[in-house]
Scaffold this motif. Structure first.
Motif, PDB file in Angstrom:
ATOM      1  N   LYS A 101      -5.807   6.338 -17.312  1.00  0.00           N
ATOM      2  CA  LYS A 101      -7.239   6.355 -17.555  1.00  0.00           C
ATOM      3  C   LYS A 101      -7.986   5.800 -16.356  1.00  0.00           C
ATOM      4  O   LYS A 101      -9.064   6.284 -15.987  1.00  0.00           O
ATOM      5  N   SER A 102      -7.398   4.795 -15.722  1.00  0.00           N
ATOM      6  CA  SER A 102      -7.965   4.199 -14.510  1.00  0.00           C
ATOM      7  C   SER A 102      -6.849   3.483 -13.772  1.00  0.00           C
ATOM      8  O   SER A 102      -5.758   3.266 -14.308  1.00  0.00           O
ATOM      9  N   LEU A 103      -7.123   3.089 -12.533  1.00  0.00           N
ATOM     10  CA  LEU A 103      -6.131   2.348 -11.760  1.00  0.00           C
ATOM     11  C   LEU A 103      -5.808   1.006 -12.405  1.00  0.00           C
ATOM     12  O   LEU A 103      -4.667   0.546 -12.353  1.00  0.00           O
ATOM     13  N   ALA A 104      -6.798   0.393 -13.021  1.00  0.00           N
ATOM     14  CA  ALA A 104      -6.601  -0.934 -13.615  1.00  0.00           C
ATOM     15  C   ALA A 104      -5.690  -0.905 -14.833  1.00  0.00           C
ATOM     16  O   ALA A 104      -5.170  -1.949 -15.241  1.00  0.00           O
ATOM     17  N   ASP A 131       0.827  -1.202   0.000  1.00  0.00           N
ATOM     18  CA  ASP A 131       0.000   0.000   0.000  1.00  0.00           C
ATOM     19  C   ASP A 131       0.866   1.260   0.000  1.00  0.00           C
ATOM     20  O   ASP A 131       0.576   2.227  -0.715  1.00  0.00           O
ATOM     21  N   LYS A 132       1.929   1.237   0.789  1.00  0.00           N
ATOM     22  CA  LYS A 132       2.832   2.383   0.846  1.00  0.00           C
ATOM     23  C   LYS A 132       3.523   2.611  -0.498  1.00  0.00           C
ATOM     24  O   LYS A 132       3.665   3.748  -0.952  1.00  0.00           O
ATOM     25  N   ARG A 133       3.936   1.520  -1.132  1.00  0.00           N
ATOM     26  CA  ARG A 133       4.591   1.630  -2.440  1.00  0.00           C
ATOM     27  C   ARG A 133       3.622   2.182  -3.497  1.00  0.00           C
ATOM     28  O   ARG A 133       3.993   3.023  -4.328  1.00  0.00           O
ATOM     29  N   LEU A 134       2.391   1.727  -3.445  1.00  0.00           N
ATOM     30  CA  LEU A 134       1.377   2.206  -4.375  1.00  0.00           C
ATOM     31  C   LEU A 134       1.111   3.698  -4.180  1.00  0.00           C
ATOM     32  O   LEU A 134       1.086   4.472  -5.142  1.00  0.00           O
ATOM     33  N   ASN A 135       0.938   4.109  -2.923  1.00  0.00           N
ATOM     34  CA  ASN A 135       0.678   5.521  -2.641  1.00  0.00           C
ATOM     35  C   ASN A 135       1.841   6.402  -3.072  1.00  0.00           C
ATOM     36  O   ASN A 135       1.643   7.524  -3.550  1.00  0.00           O
ATOM     37  N   ARG A 136       3.056   5.892  -2.885  1.00  0.00           N
ATOM     38  CA  ARG A 136       4.236   6.682  -3.258  1.00  0.00           C
ATOM     39  C   ARG A 136       4.235   6.942  -4.765  1.00  0.00           C
ATOM     40  O   ARG A 136       4.517   8.057  -5.223  1.00  0.00           O
ATOM     41  N   LYS A 137       3.909   5.936  -5.557  1.00  0.00           N
ATOM     42  CA  LYS A 137       3.872   6.120  -7.006  1.00  0.00           C
ATOM     43  C   LYS A 137       2.763   7.094  -7.413  1.00  0.00           C
ATOM     44  O   LYS A 137       2.963   7.963  -8.268  1.00  0.00           O
ATOM     45  N   LEU A 138       1.592   6.939  -6.803  1.00  0.00           N
ATOM     46  CA  LEU A 138       0.496   7.849  -7.110  1.00  0.00           C
ATOM     47  C   LEU A 138       0.838   9.283  -6.720  1.00  0.00           C
ATOM     48  O   LEU A 138       0.512  10.237  -7.427  1.00  0.00           O
ATOM     49  N   ASP A 139       1.517   9.426  -5.575  1.00  0.00           N
ATOM     50  CA  ASP A 139       1.887  10.771  -5.105  1.00  0.00           C
ATOM     51  C   ASP A 139       2.842  11.447  -6.077  1.00  0.00           C
ATOM     52  O   ASP A 139       2.664  12.626  -6.425  1.00  0.00           O
ATOM     53  N   TRP A 140       3.860  10.722  -6.512  1.00  0.00           N
ATOM     54  CA  TRP A 140       4.894  11.317  -7.354  1.00  0.00           C
ATOM     55  C   TRP A 140       4.417  11.558  -8.783  1.00  0.00           C
ATOM     56  O   TRP A 140       4.842  12.524  -9.434  1.00  0.00           O
ATOM     57  N   ILE A 141       3.537  10.707  -9.272  1.00  0.00           N
ATOM     58  CA  ILE A 141       3.152  10.803 -10.681  1.00  0.00           C
ATOM     59  C   ILE A 141       1.832  11.545 -10.877  1.00  0.00           C
ATOM     60  O   ILE A 141       1.753  12.473 -11.687  1.00  0.00           O
ATOM     61  N   VAL A 142       0.804  11.191 -10.133  1.00  0.00           N
ATOM     62  CA  VAL A 142      -0.507  11.819 -10.315  1.00  0.00           C
ATOM     63  C   VAL A 142      -0.626  13.104  -9.496  1.00  0.00           C
ATOM     64  O   VAL A 142      -0.916  14.181 -10.044  1.00  0.00           O
ATOM     65  N   ALA A 176     -22.907  -1.589 -13.178  1.00  0.00           N
ATOM     66  CA  ALA A 176     -23.346  -0.410 -13.935  1.00  0.00           C
ATOM     67  C   ALA A 176     -22.436   0.790 -13.707  1.00  0.00           C
ATOM     68  O   ALA A 176     -22.473   1.756 -14.462  1.00  0.00           O
ATOM     69  N   ASP A 177     -21.610   0.734 -12.653  1.00  0.00           N
ATOM     70  CA  ASP A 177     -20.742   1.869 -12.335  1.00  0.00           C
ATOM     71  C   ASP A 177     -19.273   1.550 -12.600  1.00  0.00           C
ATOM     72  O   ASP A 177     -18.406   2.368 -12.353  1.00  0.00           O
ATOM     73  N   VAL A 178     -18.979   0.335 -13.072  1.00  0.00           N
ATOM     74  CA  VAL A 178     -17.605  -0.059 -13.360  1.00  0.00           C
ATOM     75  C   VAL A 178     -17.307   0.260 -14.824  1.00  0.00           C
ATOM     76  O   VAL A 178     -18.045  -0.121 -15.731  1.00  0.00           O
ATOM     77  N   ASN A 179     -16.197   0.967 -15.057  1.00  0.00           N
ATOM     78  CA  ASN A 179     -15.792   1.369 -16.416  1.00  0.00           C
ATOM     79  C   ASN A 179     -16.912   2.120 -17.149  1.00  0.00           C
ATOM     80  O   ASN A 179     -17.086   1.993 -18.359  1.00  0.00           O
ATOM     81  N   ASN A 180     -17.675   2.884 -16.385  1.00  0.00           N
ATOM     82  CA  ASN A 180     -18.795   3.635 -16.944  1.00  0.00           C
ATOM     83  C   ASN A 180     -18.553   5.115 -16.699  1.00  0.00           C
ATOM     84  O   ASN A 180     -18.225   5.506 -15.587  1.00  0.00           O
ATOM     85  N   ARG A 237      -1.596  -2.889  -9.476  1.00  0.00           N
ATOM     86  CA  ARG A 237      -2.889  -2.572 -10.097  1.00  0.00           C
ATOM     87  C   ARG A 237      -4.016  -3.352  -9.413  1.00  0.00           C
ATOM     88  O   ARG A 237      -5.073  -2.804  -9.117  1.00  0.00           O
ATOM     89  N   GLU A 238      -3.772  -4.632  -9.202  1.00  0.00           N
ATOM     90  CA  GLU A 238      -4.790  -5.469  -8.557  1.00  0.00           C
ATOM     91  C   GLU A 238      -5.106  -4.949  -7.157  1.00  0.00           C
ATOM     92  O   GLU A 238      -6.274  -4.865  -6.756  1.00  0.00           O
ATOM     93  N   HIS A 239      -4.071  -4.573  -6.416  1.00  0.00           N
ATOM     94  CA  HIS A 239      -4.272  -4.055  -5.060  1.00  0.00           C
ATOM     95  C   HIS A 239      -4.986  -2.707  -5.095  1.00  0.00           C
ATOM     96  O   HIS A 239      -5.870  -2.441  -4.272  1.00  0.00           O
ATOM     97  N   ALA A 240      -4.624  -1.852  -6.055  1.00  0.00           N
ATOM     98  CA  ALA A 240      -5.244  -0.534  -6.160  1.00  0.00           C
ATOM     99  C   ALA A 240      -6.744  -0.647  -6.404  1.00  0.00           C
ATOM    100  O   ALA A 240      -7.542   0.084  -5.801  1.00  0.00           O
ATOM    101  N   VAL A 241      -7.141  -1.561  -7.284  1.00  0.00           N
ATOM    102  CA  VAL A 241      -8.556  -1.762  -7.585  1.00  0.00           C
ATOM    103  C   VAL A 241      -9.273  -2.373  -6.389  1.00  0.00           C
ATOM    104  O   VAL A 241     -10.379  -1.957  -6.019  1.00  0.00           O
TER     105      VAL A 241
END
Length: 511
Positions: free
Chosen positions: A239-242, A46-57, A270-274, A252-256
């Motif tokens: 475009k999305s986490l996936a 989770d920490k590794r995922l957040n770090r990537k999202l923080d630096w890039i997004v 109805a709300d997935v990829n919509n 990606r799997e953990h993010a989703v």
């Protein structure tokens, strides 16, 4: 607290559908569902995922917000140059153009967020930046009040909704109790924008190369950087986490998965990829009086921010500091008050995530602001008044990001979420209110505007506490209603076509 769902029924649910068991367990405790890593391995992932999202997004969004502020205010910074004369402008054309910017900027907030949802945030933000960057560059060709007015109206429309779109995007990337601090980091960039705008303009205005004036260089360079950021956004934002290019398959799997957990069982096919926003999405929001009132009360939290970022030099001048001294003590790059405001923002939003609470942290910021205002209005000691301006600013920055993520966290259906965050953009009406309160006739101490601001803030703080109580009562009512449900009833509710998202009886609101 209402009776919890029985252990026997939870055990039976586990053998049939583990996901339903999780929903039953959460609903039975009347506590809002949220993602939280359990094992050391999951925490590291989770920490590794957040770090990537923080630096890039997050970092790219933050830089873009800086240039959103720069492109919004650069007309004011070049007003002291030869710009008015070279562009054949009258004495009131520039201030009038600044007011006209707000017309399209405020009105179009919901429309732009809904469009971003329909088009896709990745693509819409890219287009938005390229559009308003190009319009900023077009200011270099201003030749009269007509062209300036048209450009300010257009750039206001192009920038409309960017803050709320950014909030919506972050709310789809991070769990609800990890996004508050990131939203604070994102919105805190606005004060930095003021510092950069002034410094960049100061340097570029000295450039005069033949037929090209310094003010034209300001517009061309700042708009050009914005266009470049728009192009980068197209290639960098996922475009999305996936499908995020910078994440490993495991990440990606953990993010989703963590976002599905965070949605408390309300995520549906109805709300997935919509990316649609339906009439029902809009009507669901308009019928939700608690969320609409929250937006109204948000105007009272944003008011002191817009008032002091605009009128702080005048208030400081009224304390006895004159001329450029008052200005230098108020501009973001030098003012301890504005720097302390950002520091206070980050501390409180971090605490809000840590304790998984929104309303009281927002009220805390407003109370700190009120304390500062009381001393500023009542004291005759110049140094004390200036010191408590710092206290005020350390609290008032909190409301904007916390209320946005509070609304997002309580609106799991993404179509409706885009609508409510778009409507929340109308909290920028606070700027119009501030302009009517801080009139020159109240100079030099501005006591009356300060007392009026206090009254509005106190009303808003009480209103947010009222909303909190209403959510607590609703959670208690839902917990009591579903306490006797069996697994079949939970499955029926999860497939209900009558109720969606937070309308589901199994959804527990955060407050």
């Amino acid at each position: 607290m209402s009776e919890k769902v029985s252990d026997d029924r939870l055990e039976n649910a586990e053998t049939r559908d583990p996901a339903i068991k999780t929903i039953m367990q959460n609903a039975g405790t009347a506590q809002a569902q949220h993602y939280s890593p359990k094992t050391d391995e999951e925490k590291a992932l989770d920490k590794r995922l957040n770090r990537k999202l923080d630096w890039i997004v997050l970092s790219l969004l933050a830089v873009e917000f800086i240039f959103c502020g720069i492109d919004k205010t650069n007309v004011g910074f070049v007003a002291t140059s030869s710009f008015p004369k070279d562009a054949n402008l009258g004495p009131d054309d520039i201030p009038n153009s600044l007011s006209l910017f707000s017309v399209t900027y405020v009105i179009l907030q919901p429309v732009m967020v809904i469009l971003a949802r329909r088009v896709g945030v990745k693509y819409f933000i890219s287009f938005q930046l390229i559009l308003w960057g190009g319009l900023c560059m077009a200011h270099a060709g201003v030749n009269g009040s007509g062209s300036l007015t048209a450009l300010r109206l257009l750039i206001g429309a192009a920038e409309a909704g960017f803050t709320q779109i950014g909030m919506f995007y972050l709310s789809t990337m991070y769990p609800k109790y990890s996004v508050g601090f990131r939203a604070g980091m994102f919105t805190g960039m606005y004060s930095i924008a003021g510092a950069f705008a002034g410094l960049i303009a100061f340097g570029l205005l000295k450039i005069n190369n033949g037929p090209v004036h310094g003010w034209q260089v300001v517009f061309l360079l700042e708009g050009g950087v914005t266009v470049l950021l728009g192009i980068l956004s197209f290639f960098i934002f996922p475009k999305s986490l996936a499908t995020a290019w910078f994440l490993t398959p495991e990440e990606r799997e953990h993010a989703v998965r963590r976002m599905e957990i965070d949605l408390a069982g309300t995520q549906e096919e109805a709300d997935v990829n919509n990316r649609t926003v339906s009439k029902q999405d809009i009507m669901d929001v308009l019928k939700d009086w608690k969320k609409i009132l929250t937006v109204v009360f948000n105007i009272t939290t944003v008011l002191p921010v817009t008032a002091f970022t605009t009128f702080l030099p005048l208030v400081v001048a009224g304390m006895g500091y004159k001329g450029t001294t008052a200005t230098l003590m108020s501009v973001p790059r030098l003012s301890p008050a504005l720097r302390l405001g950002v520091a206070g923002l980050l501390i409180i939003v971090y605490s809000s995530d840590r304790f998984r609470e929104r309303s009281l942290h927002t009220v805390l910021g407003m109370v700190i602001g009120l304390i500062g205002l009381i001393v500023m209005a009542a004291s005759t000691n110049t140094k004390l008044r200036y010191g408590f301006a710092h206290v005020c600013m350390s609290g008032v920055f909190v409301g904007g990001p916390l209320i946005a993520v509070w609304l997002a966290g309580n609106t799991p259906w993404k179509g409706s979420r885009s609508v409510i965050l778009g409507i929340n953009g109308w909290s920028n009406l606070a700027g119009v209110i501030a302009g009517q309160i801080f009139k020159s006739k109240y100079a030099p101490r501005y006591e009356t505007p300060l007392f009026i601001t206090m009254g509005i803030m106190a009303f808003g703080a009480l209103g947010l506490i009222f909303i909190r109580i209403m959510y607590m009562l609703e959670n208690k009512r839902r917990a009591a209603e579903i306490a006797a449900w069996d697994e079949d009833r939970f499955i029926e509710e999860s497939n209900s076509l009558e109720r969606r998202g937070d309308q589901r009886r199994t959804f527990i609101y955060g407050y």
